[in-house]
Design a protein around this motif. Sequence first.
Motif, mmCIF file in Angstrom:
data_model
loop_
_atom_site.group_PDB
_atom_site.id
_atom_site.type_symbol
_atom_site.label_atom_id
_atom_site.label_comp_id
_atom_site.label_asym_id
_atom_site.label_seq_id
_atom_site.Cartn_x
_atom_site.Cartn_y
_atom_site.Cartn_z
ATOM 1 N N ARG A 49 57.749 60.112 84.616
ATOM 2 C CA ARG A 49 58.261 61.185 85.474
ATOM 3 C C ARG A 49 57.857 62.532 84.883
ATOM 4 N N LEU A 50 57.295 63.387 85.725
ATOM 5 C CA LEU A 50 56.853 64.716 85.318
ATOM 6 C C LEU A 50 57.637 65.754 86.104
ATOM 7 N N GLY A 51 58.096 66.779 85.418
ATOM 8 C CA GLY A 51 58.911 67.784 86.093
ATOM 9 C C GLY A 51 58.581 69.193 85.646
ATOM 10 N N ALA A 52 58.888 70.151 86.500
ATOM 11 C CA ALA A 52 58.697 71.570 86.197
ATOM 12 C C ALA A 52 59.803 72.361 86.877
ATOM 13 N N GLY A 53 60.168 73.479 86.275
ATOM 14 C CA GLY A 53 61.236 74.299 86.832
ATOM 15 C C GLY A 53 60.926 75.773 86.712
ATOM 16 N N PHE A 84 75.860 101.266 81.610
ATOM 17 C CA PHE A 84 75.575 99.928 82.125
ATOM 18 C C PHE A 84 74.072 99.776 82.295
ATOM 19 N N SER A 85 73.573 98.577 81.985
ATOM 20 C CA SER A 85 72.147 98.301 82.125
ATOM 21 C C SER A 85 71.954 96.886 82.643
ATOM 22 N N ASP A 86 70.846 96.686 83.346
ATOM 23 C CA ASP A 86 70.523 95.376 83.910
ATOM 24 C C ASP A 86 69.116 94.973 83.499
ATOM 25 N N MET A 87 68.938 93.663 83.316
ATOM 26 C CA MET A 87 67.646 93.110 82.941
ATOM 27 C C MET A 87 67.433 91.805 83.683
ATOM 28 N N GLN A 88 66.199 91.546 84.112
ATOM 29 C CA GLN A 88 65.855 90.305 84.792
ATOM 30 C C GLN A 88 64.752 89.596 84.008
ATOM 31 N N ILE A 89 64.883 88.276 83.884
ATOM 32 C CA ILE A 89 63.909 87.470 83.152
ATOM 33 C C ILE A 89 63.482 86.297 84.029
ATOM 34 N N PHE A 90 62.186 86.070 84.105
ATOM 35 C CA PHE A 90 61.621 84.954 84.866
ATOM 36 C C PHE A 90 60.833 84.071 83.903
ATOM 37 N N ASP A 91 61.121 82.748 83.928
ATOM 38 C CA ASP A 91 60.455 81.857 82.988
ATOM 39 C C ASP A 91 60.285 80.458 83.587
ATOM 40 N N PHE A 92 59.724 79.554 82.771
ATOM 41 C CA PHE A 92 59.362 78.224 83.247
ATOM 42 C C PHE A 92 59.947 77.142 82.331
ATOM 43 N N ASN A 93 60.186 75.979 82.905
ATOM 44 C CA ASN A 93 60.601 74.795 82.170
ATOM 45 C C ASN A 93 59.633 73.649 82.487
ATOM 46 N N LEU A 94 59.358 72.817 81.499
ATOM 47 C CA LEU A 94 58.473 71.668 81.674
ATOM 48 C C LEU A 94 59.096 70.441 81.009
ATOM 49 N N GLY A 95 58.824 69.259 81.559
ATOM 50 C CA GLY A 95 59.374 68.053 80.957
ATOM 51 C C GLY A 95 58.675 66.802 81.443
ATOM 52 N N LEU A 96 58.817 65.733 80.675
ATOM 53 C CA LEU A 96 58.308 64.424 81.073
ATOM 54 C C LEU A 96 59.242 63.358 80.524
ATOM 55 N N ALA A 97 59.237 62.196 81.191
ATOM 56 C CA ALA A 97 60.136 61.114 80.798
ATOM 57 C C ALA A 97 59.496 59.772 81.099
#
Length: 222
Positions: free
Chosen positions: A30-34, A64-77
């Motif tokens: 199983r291969l996955g990405a997020g 007050f301050s705001d920050m946004q972060i965009f990233d990736f996840n990877l996995g296999l099983a």
Amino acid sequence: MHDTYGAFKETAFLAAYASRVRLSASHQLRLGAGLNYQTIRLDGNALTSEQARDPLIGQYLGGFSDMQIFDFNLGLALTHKSYYFSYAMHNVNKGRISGGEDFMDGKPVVYLIQGGFRETLSPQISLIINGFYRSQEGLPDNIEFNVKTLLMNKLWIGGGLRFDYASNLQFGVLFDKIRLGYIYEFPSTRSYLLFGQTHEFALVYHLSRKDSNPSANDLNMW
């Protein structure tokens, strides 16, 4: 996910997709990405004295301050009806794609290793064992084990241990399309990251099931 810790309020959204490749009659890969999106709000009025002296976030004291972060996840099983092994990485890009005020220096990569085993001991009793390892820069490694007994494929009870952190007791009920679960977790005397008891409730609903009449030897939970 939404969480509040100190001067920070964090909200995260995760969209994930997984696909499987049949390797043999009993094994599948199983291969996955997020895709992971986080928005973090910093309340400069709630900073501690130590945080206020930090050159990175101390400049936001009193505002007050705001920050946004965009990233990736990877996995296999590698999966089998009786066991599985998996490996995954979260924050693969280390939070380099960001917007707003940069009051956090990216996000550390998280490495996850999991494994599980399950077996029907008799028509009324089944045994399920899960293991989990988590590693992240700046935090101690986390190792956890859980053992559950499934009775009549309907009722499960068990317990777990997070080394140097906490122990837990588990209880749940399985229906045709709905699963209900409860976990009571209490910290160990040596733990410095957990300060009180934790109550966790879980509700799982299956939109569809391919086999509406599973065999008595087919376990329908991990």
